[in-house]
Design a protein around this motif. Sequence first.
Motif: not given
Length: 96
Positions: A75-96
């Motif tokens: 929840h401390n990540i707010h910008s589109q750019e940072n959310i995009k980076t976080w998703i890319n970095d954590n895609w394979n670790k996601s529970k979904f």
Amino acid sequence: MGVINRSDLYYKDYSWTILKNDDPKISGEPDRSLLSRKEGYEILYFVNKLSEISNFKNKSSAIKIEKMIREEVPHNIHSQENIKTWINDNWNKSKF
């Protein structure tokens, strides 16, 4: 046209505030603009844009992005750019 539309979104509790078509929250590339996780137009744009950038063609991948934003992106990540980076970095670790 994007991978998903409003009726495809997994969560149904979004607010749908009208924004101008040139609003940076729903146009262009993900940038430093803040992403409102409860604003439907912003989420729909962002999910479709990230799907396009990542060359995702399946609705299931787009819905995974939506779920990650809502349930996994800190929840401390707010910008589109940072959310995009976080998703890319954590895609394979996601529970979904």
